[in-house]
Design an enzyme around this catalytic site. Structure first.
Site: not given
Length: 261
Positions: A91, A203, A205
């Protein structure tokens, strides 16, 4: 499942996560789930010098750039990128790695560059327009097993609107009819790789899927540069013990052990 290759000498693969702002804790949690990885929060030049690869997390890109400039990290980060060590930007991190960025504020922000792409900041709109979509997994991700798709979380996300000839496209997002009409195209690139540089507009994560992190660990190990500098002691440069939430699902019990020190 295909295992992530181990470091040649059996030593832990030391990977840093730029910890100025944004989702660095979530990246740390995922990296620590991968066998043979030592994850380091990077805030100083010494910590940066101690790692073989670096993750630049998602967050507020202008804020991250301003903090990095104030702490004198921009030249060190540029030198790290120029040294040829692997870097993964998610990002906001994708914006940092891009050679060109559209939608910059006046004066712009410091870019590390190196990745021959043009990104459009906030391509998908404001925070309220954040969304999740299943995307087709590239072969390099499917090699680690799991589904043929992955969950892509877009939070005030950028998109790649132009790629250079040596850039490998890893993921695309097909625009809705409304988005296509507004943008004048039917799809955009949201994941790329070029040499030792990896960038995703989404994302990984904040999902339970660790395959993108496994891919980056594989890239770092294949690069085979072992830093000679040892990292500072845990929290030595933080000035305080971290005060972190314990109720987020991404944090497993093993990860939280260090927080109890």
């Amino acid at each position: 499942m295909v295992p992530v290759p181990s470091a040649a000498d059996g030593a832990a693969t030391r990977i840093g996560v730029l910890a100025l702002q944004g989702s660095f804790r979530e990246h740390m949690a995922h990296l620590q789930k991968i066998q043979g990885v030592q994850a380091i929060e990077v805030r100083t030049a010494d910590e940066l010098a101690s790692v073989a690869g670096l993750v630049i997390p998602g967050g507020e890109s202008t804020t991250m750039a301003l903090v990095a400039e104030r702490w004198g990290l921009i030249p060190k980060l540029q030198a790290f990128a120029a040294s040829g060590k692997p870097i993964w930007g998610t990002c906001a991190g994708m914006i940092f790695l891009a050679e060109r960025a559209e939608g910059q504020k006046k004066g712009g922000q410091s870019l590390l560059g190196g990745l021959d792409i043009t990104v459009s900041r906030n391509f998908f709109g404001a925070q309220i327009n954040s969304f999740e979509a299943p995307l087709a997994a590239p072969e390099c991700i499917k090699a680690f097993g799991g589904a043929d798709t992955f969950r892509a979380m877009f939070i005030r996300a950028p998109a790649v609107v132009e790629t250079g000839p040596k850039v490998e496209v890893l993921a695309k997002y097909v625009l809705s009819a409304e988005e296509a009409a507004a943008q004048g195209k039917t799809e955009v690139v949201v994941g790329v790789r070029s040499g030792v540089l990896l960038a995703t507009a989404f994302h990984p994560e904040i999902t339970t899927d660790t395959r993108w992190h496994q891919l980056f660990v594989q890239m770092v190990r294949a690069h085979a540069q072992t830093p000679q500098v040892e990292p500072p002691a845990l929290y030595a440069n933080l000035g305080r013990l971290p005060n972190r939430p314990t109720d987020m699902p991404v944090y497993g019990k093993e990860f939280m052990k260090a927080e109890a020190m």
